[in-house]
Design a protein around this motif. Structure first.
Motif, PDB file in Angstrom:
ATOM      1  N   SER A  24       0.826  -1.203   0.000  1.00 58.97           N
ATOM      2  CA  SER A  24       0.000   0.000   0.000  1.00 58.97           C
ATOM      3  C   SER A  24       0.863   1.256   0.000  1.00 58.97           C
ATOM      4  CB  SER A  24      -0.899   0.001   1.237  1.00 58.97           C
ATOM      5  OG  SER A  24      -1.552   1.228   1.408  1.00 58.97           O
ATOM      6  N   ALA A  25       0.331   2.318  -0.577  1.00 60.87           N
ATOM      7  CA  ALA A  25       0.985   3.625  -0.520  1.00 60.87           C
ATOM      8  C   ALA A  25       0.366   4.507   0.562  1.00 60.87           C
ATOM      9  CB  ALA A  25       0.905   4.319  -1.871  1.00 60.87           C
ATOM     10  N   SER A  26      -0.401   3.904   1.451  1.00 56.82           N
ATOM     11  CA  SER A  26      -0.980   4.640   2.577  1.00 56.82           C
ATOM     12  C   SER A  26      -0.287   4.322   3.889  1.00 56.82           C
ATOM     13  CB  SER A  26      -2.477   4.326   2.696  1.00 56.82           C
ATOM     14  OG  SER A  26      -3.174   4.807   1.574  1.00 56.82           O
ATOM     15  N   ILE A  27       0.594   3.329   3.889  1.00 51.22           N
ATOM     16  CA  ILE A  27       1.299   2.956   5.112  1.00 51.22           C
ATOM     17  C   ILE A  27       2.558   3.808   5.262  1.00 51.22           C
ATOM     18  CG2 ILE A  27       0.359   0.631   5.148  1.00 51.22           C
ATOM     19  CD1 ILE A  27       2.893  -0.405   3.845  1.00 51.22           C
ATOM     20  N   THR A  28       3.173   3.754   6.438  1.00 54.84           N
ATOM     21  CA  THR A  28       4.351   4.584   6.715  1.00 54.84           C
ATOM     22  C   THR A  28       5.565   4.080   5.947  1.00 54.84           C
ATOM     23  OG1 THR A  28       5.060   3.231   8.595  1.00 54.84           O
ATOM     24  CG2 THR A  28       3.499   5.026   9.049  1.00 54.84           C
ATOM     25  N   ASN A  29       6.601   4.916   5.898  1.00 56.54           N
ATOM     26  CA  ASN A  29       7.861   4.498   5.287  1.00 56.54           C
ATOM     27  C   ASN A  29       8.426   3.267   5.983  1.00 56.54           C
ATOM     28  OD1 ASN A  29       8.136   6.569   3.302  1.00 56.54           O
ATOM     29  ND2 ASN A  29       8.799   7.989   4.894  1.00 56.54           N
ATOM     30  N   GLU A  30       8.322   3.246   7.307  1.00 63.01           N
ATOM     31  CA  GLU A  30       8.848   2.118   8.066  1.00 63.01           C
ATOM     32  C   GLU A  30       8.136   0.828   7.658  1.00 63.01           C
ATOM     33  OE1 GLU A  30       9.572   5.827  10.417  1.00 63.01           O
ATOM     34  OE2 GLU A  30       7.946   5.024   9.193  1.00 63.01           O
ATOM     35  N   GLU A  31       6.827   0.898   7.495  1.00 64.34           N
ATOM     36  CA  GLU A  31       6.059  -0.306   7.159  1.00 64.34           C
ATOM     37  C   GLU A  31       6.233  -0.703   5.706  1.00 64.34           C
ATOM     38  OE1 GLU A  31       2.930   0.608  10.772  1.00 64.34           O
ATOM     39  OE2 GLU A  31       2.549   1.382   8.757  1.00 64.34           O
ATOM     40  N   ALA A  32       6.373   0.280   4.817  1.00 67.10           N
ATOM     41  CA  ALA A  32       6.660  -0.034   3.422  1.00 67.10           C
ATOM     42  C   ALA A  32       8.013  -0.730   3.307  1.00 67.10           C
ATOM     43  CB  ALA A  32       6.631   1.238   2.580  1.00 67.10           C
ATOM     44  N   TYR A  33       8.990  -0.192   4.007  1.00 71.04           N
ATOM     45  CA  TYR A  33      10.329  -0.799   4.034  1.00 71.04           C
ATOM     46  C   TYR A  33      10.266  -2.222   4.578  1.00 71.04           C
ATOM     47  CZ  TYR A  33      14.991  -1.769   5.940  1.00 71.04           C
ATOM     48  OH  TYR A  33      16.196  -2.357   6.272  1.00 71.04           O
ATOM     49  N   LEU A  34       9.542  -2.362   5.689  1.00 68.66           N
ATOM     50  CA  LEU A  34       9.470  -3.668   6.352  1.00 68.66           C
ATOM     51  C   LEU A  34       8.723  -4.684   5.501  1.00 68.66           C
ATOM     52  CD1 LEU A  34      10.660  -4.471   9.058  1.00 68.66           C
ATOM     53  CD2 LEU A  34       8.380  -4.262  10.056  1.00 68.66           C
ATOM     54  N   LEU A  35       7.719  -4.239   4.778  1.00 73.44           N
ATOM     55  CA  LEU A  35       6.945  -5.164   3.946  1.00 73.44           C
ATOM     56  C   LEU A  35       7.812  -5.715   2.819  1.00 73.44           C
ATOM     57  CD1 LEU A  35       4.044  -6.192   4.076  1.00 73.44           C
ATOM     58  CD2 LEU A  35       3.430  -4.495   2.351  1.00 73.44           C
ATOM     59  N   GLY A  36       8.644  -4.841   2.213  1.00 73.53           N
ATOM     60  CA  GLY A  36       9.568  -5.329   1.192  1.00 73.53           C
ATOM     61  C   GLY A  36      10.566  -6.316   1.755  1.00 73.53           C
ATOM     62  N   LYS A  37      11.053  -6.035   2.949  1.00 70.61           N
ATOM     63  CA  LYS A  37      11.985  -6.955   3.596  1.00 70.61           C
ATOM     64  C   LYS A  37      11.289  -8.260   3.958  1.00 70.61           C
ATOM     65  CE  LYS A  37      15.174  -7.282   7.543  1.00 70.61           C
ATOM     66  NZ  LYS A  37      15.718  -6.586   8.742  1.00 70.61           N
ATOM     67  N   PHE A  38      10.043  -8.163   4.425  1.00 74.23           N
ATOM     68  CA  PHE A  38       9.284  -9.366   4.781  1.00 74.23           C
ATOM     69  C   PHE A  38       9.108 -10.284   3.574  1.00 74.23           C
ATOM     70  CE2 PHE A  38       4.985 -11.318   4.877  1.00 74.23           C
ATOM     71  CZ  PHE A  38       5.204 -12.261   5.884  1.00 74.23           C
ATOM     72  N   ALA A  39       8.759  -9.703   2.423  1.00 76.13           N
ATOM     73  CA  ALA A  39       8.574 -10.522   1.224  1.00 76.13           C
ATOM     74  C   ALA A  39       9.864 -11.246   0.865  1.00 76.13           C
ATOM     75  CB  ALA A  39       8.103  -9.657   0.059  1.00 76.13           C
ATOM     76  N   ARG A  40      10.970 -10.497   0.880  1.00 76.85           N
ATOM     77  CA  ARG A  40      12.226 -11.030   0.336  1.00 76.85           C
ATOM     78  C   ARG A  40      13.041 -11.827   1.342  1.00 76.85           C
ATOM     79  NH1 ARG A  40      11.595  -5.375  -2.279  1.00 76.85           N
ATOM     80  NH2 ARG A  40      10.946  -5.978  -4.387  1.00 76.85           N
ATOM     81  N   VAL A  41      12.857 -11.540   2.633  1.00 77.15           N
ATOM     82  CA  VAL A  41      13.585 -12.272   3.671  1.00 77.15           C
ATOM     83  C   VAL A  41      12.655 -13.213   4.426  1.00 77.15           C
ATOM     84  CG1 VAL A  41      14.973 -12.054   5.776  1.00 77.15           C
ATOM     85  CG2 VAL A  41      15.255 -10.394   3.917  1.00 77.15           C
ATOM     86  N   GLY A  42      11.485 -12.703   4.827  1.00 80.99           N
ATOM     87  CA  GLY A  42      10.561 -13.529   5.597  1.00 80.99           C
ATOM     88  C   GLY A  42       9.919 -14.628   4.778  1.00 80.99           C
ATOM     89  N   LEU A  43       9.523 -14.305   3.545  1.00 84.22           N
ATOM     90  CA  LEU A  43       8.874 -15.282   2.673  1.00 84.22           C
ATOM     91  C   LEU A  43       9.797 -15.815   1.592  1.00 84.22           C
ATOM     92  CD1 LEU A  43       5.404 -13.538   2.120  1.00 84.22           C
ATOM     93  CD2 LEU A  43       5.897 -15.474   3.640  1.00 84.22           C
TER      94      LEU A  43
END
Length: 710
Positions: free
Chosen positions: A123-142
């Motif tokens: 989403s483009a409505s979430i914070t920078n921290e959450e956008a950053y973390l979501l990208g990391k989650f996809a590539r590292v977590g999943l």
């Protein structure tokens, strides 16, 4: 006696009335207006009042959406605990139950279908921290390559065009404070008066100071009313119009030769290209009179300073990247960038549309606006994340292409955060059918949106009043959104939810944050040396300074107010002029006997995106409680459409029913429907699935339809 009574009533008032204040930022558009919500408790009743707070961007202004944003936060439909779907119905669950179920399902999918079978839609409505973390989650977590976000449907054409032309993309190349002092302004496909109302005073001040304003839009809108010249263009012909403007500037020798020679490449190719077509072809394609095209071109070229702004009207097309580049050609050949009161602005739509695309949610990007295919970029991020570079996935696909992968069975599980793709994507019926095929689907949201209805698990997120973090506004100014209101019930912050899921999947060591500021400090390191360099920005600085424009490469750096003053961001430090075709590579629909009218889409002031939040606000919903179709009275009469009647609109993809609204502000060949409604009023059911071949933007602004009585 009187004194005793007054004392009694004062004490009584103190017993029954209290007041709390919450500092925050509006959750809606990219202006990110600073605000304070005042909560007063009077006996058993609570009263809420939103007031603007002074800041560098909006100086304390709020629009109606900001003043009423709290209404959706307090709505009774708010999700306050995890939900699991059992026998087709959502039932309350504990966090442990929900997380363990997610672990079981994701593990099974990864074992059976592979890691790339899981996808993330952000989403483009979430914070920078959450956008950053979501990208990391996809590539590292999943460990999946499949992540993209709803900003793809909003800003991708402008972002791609700016990157290709300048080598960098920041919302505005200057600050908003320069607008009142410029001499000529082009507003291309932007209805800022309704979409970003608090930006309007900058343009109104410019007009007071004598600026000449040119608007490009198929409709007459509250924005075009401030213009000195309105180019009422035929939908879908913006690239041709840009070429026409450039042709006139070159042929009438109004170019800035020194700027072209020293700071650009590609001019000779552009000159040959524009010489090869007739200006009369442009007039025929665009239906804009030659005298208007010439007037706009000459006025923009001759003035000492000028600014160009584009938005969804130009960008949300299958040649949106090309169209924006065409207008940037005009900016460059007149030398109107990198100096005071001259530059480019992409009017970002969503609240964090700028920051959310800078730090890793896009399929091909890593934090700091790095490329996921660039080996040095990959090495830098892998080091920050503490993983092997070889374990970092490569690029995936765009938002709509994710839906195609789901339909094909290539993706079988998905995490969705704060987005509603069933309503926001083109060919929306197809998207709904595709999502129904998922083996496992998790939605993280405030409400059970039209898309979340299909989920197997819904996790309760926090709102703008509760979720602290940074946002990057339309200028590229990083701001800190304070948020001190407690989460209701069992709701959690988005970043906490991501960390919890990563933990149950066995990746907790990579997600051991205790606050949003922890995440931001890692983001600073990840962005260090990148195009979007936040490394010199801290929470303390943001609190003291009210916002900082990136790039800001070190703690003592003041931030960068104006880009490209001496060089562009390409290796040769020059901007790239480009040859743009009058006809797009992906052909757009043209009226036929079966579908004789153009349809274009957009927004209204009282609603936001798919309306999940604003339709929960009584004050906002009351202003526009249903969708509608604007149609010229002459066109309405030709099709026997009465004013305020229910009308069926059909395209090759589907049909909707909305109420007609006669408007002489429309072109006779075009109807307009806003985007904020779902189900039988979802205009995106009508939109085709062709994509811009460069940025993968869908063609929201142009399709053909027929109309009839419902």
């Amino acid at each position: 006696m009187t004194e005793r009574l007054l004392k009694y009533f004062r004490e009584k008032q103190q017993d029954i009335q209290s007041e709390k204040t919450y500092d925050t930022q509006c959750p809606f558009c990219s202006m990110q207006c600073k605000m304070q919500l005042i909560e007063q408790t009077i006996v058993t009743r609570k009263k809420y009042t939103a007031i603007g707070i002074d800041n560098p961007t909006t100086q304390g202004r709020l629009c109606m959406k900001g003043m009423n944003a709290h209404q959706h936060v307090l709505h009774s439909a708010r999700i306050t605990h995890p939900l699991l779907k059992k026998n087709g119905e959502f039932v309350r669950a504990t966090w442990d139950e929900a997380l363990n179920y997610i672990k079981e399902q994701v593990t099974t999918i990864q074992q059976e279908d592979g890691h790339d079978a899981m996808a993330v839609y952000g989403s483009a409505s979430i914070t920078n921290e959450e956008a950053y973390l979501l990208g990391k989650f996809a590539r590292v977590g999943l460990q999946t390559k499949y992540i993209d976000y709803n900003g793809r449907l909003c800003m991708s054409a402008a972002a791609t065009a700016a990157n290709q032309t300048f080598g960098a993309d920041r919302g505005l190349t200057n600050t908003l404070s320069e607008i009142p002092h410029t001499r000529v302004i082009i507003l291309g496909g932007t209805n800022i008066a309704e979409c970003q109302p608090t930006i309007m005073p900058y343009f109104e001040k410019a007009k007071e100071n004598g600026a000449y304003i040119i608007a490009i839009d198929p409709r007459e809108t509250p924005t075009t009313k401030i213009a000195d010249l309105h180019l009422k263009i035929k939908p879908g012909t913006d690239a041709a119009l840009a070429n026409g403007l450039v042709k006139i500037i070159i042929e009438e020798q109004l170019i800035n030769e020194d700027f072209i020679q020293t700071r650009t490449t590609g001019f000779e190719e552009l000159k040959r290209h524009t010489a090869a077509f007739s200006i009369h072809d442009i007039v025929e394609k665009t239906s804009v009179p030659l005298e208007y095209i010439r007037k706009a071109a000459v006025k923009f070229a001759k003035e000492e300073s000028g600014m160009l702004f584009t938005a969804r009207g130009i960008e949300q097309q299958t040649d949106g990247t090309a169209a924006v580049r065409g207008f940037l050609n005009m900016l460059l050949i007149t030398g109107k960038i990198g100096k005071p009161y001259s530059g480019y602005g992409a009017i970002t739509g969503q609240g964090n549309g700028q920051g959310a695309r800078e730090h890793g949610q896009k399929a091909d990007q890593l934090p700091g606006y790095r490329s996921i295919e660039h080996e040095e970029h990959r090495a830098h991020i892998a080091k920050v994340w503490g993983i092997s570079q070889d374990d970092l996935p490569r690029k995936g696909v765009s938002a709509y292409e994710l839906m195609e992968k789901i339909n094909e069975g290539r993706i079988t599980g998905m995490f969705l955060m704060c987005s509603n793709p069933i309503v926001s994507n083109p060919n929306a019926n197809f998207v709904k059918q595709a999502l129904a095929k998922l083996k496992f689907f998790v939605a993280i949201d405030l409400f059970i949106s039209e898309t979340a209805r299909l989920a197997d698990v819904i996790l309760p997120a926090s709102s703008y009043l509760e979720d602290e973090g940074t946002m990057t506004n339309v200028e590229g100014r990083v701001t800190l959104r304070e948020a001190s209101r407690p989460c209701p019930g069992e709701a959690k912050h988005d970043w906490q939810i991501i960390c919890d899921i990563a933990s149950v999947l066995g990746k907790g060591q990579y997600f051991s944050y205790t606050s949003a500021e922890d995440i931001f400090n890692e983001l600073r390191e990840a962005s260090r040396g990148g195009i979007a360099d936040y490394s010199g920005i801290t929470y303390d600085r943001l609190r003291q300074e009210g916002g900082i424009l990136w790039p800001c490469p070190e703690p003592g750096h003041p931030g960068t107010e104006r880009l490209f003053e001496s060089s562009f961001a390409h290796p040769d430090e020059k901007a790239k002029l480009s040859v743009i075709q009058n006809e797009p590579a992906v052909q757009k629909e043209k009226p036929t006997a079966k579908y004789p009218l153009f349809l274009t889409t957009g927004r209204v002031m009282s609603h936001y995106l798919t309306g999940v939040q604003t339709r929960k606000s009584a004050a906002l919903a009351a202003r526009h409680f249903e969708s509608f179709m604007e149609i010229h009275p002459k066109t309405a009469e030709a099709y026997n459409v009465e004013d305020r009647a229910l009308i069926k609109i059909e395209s090759p993809r589907g049909s909707i029913v909305v109420r007609s609204k006669w408007s002489e502000q429309m072109r006779p060949d075009t109807v307009f429907v806003p985007i904020h409604w779902a189900d039988s009023q979802n205009v995106n059911d009508l939109i085709g699935d062709d994509l811009d071949p460069t940025c993968k933007m869908p063609g929201f602004k142009v399709c053909t339809v027929r109309i009839s009585s419902a």
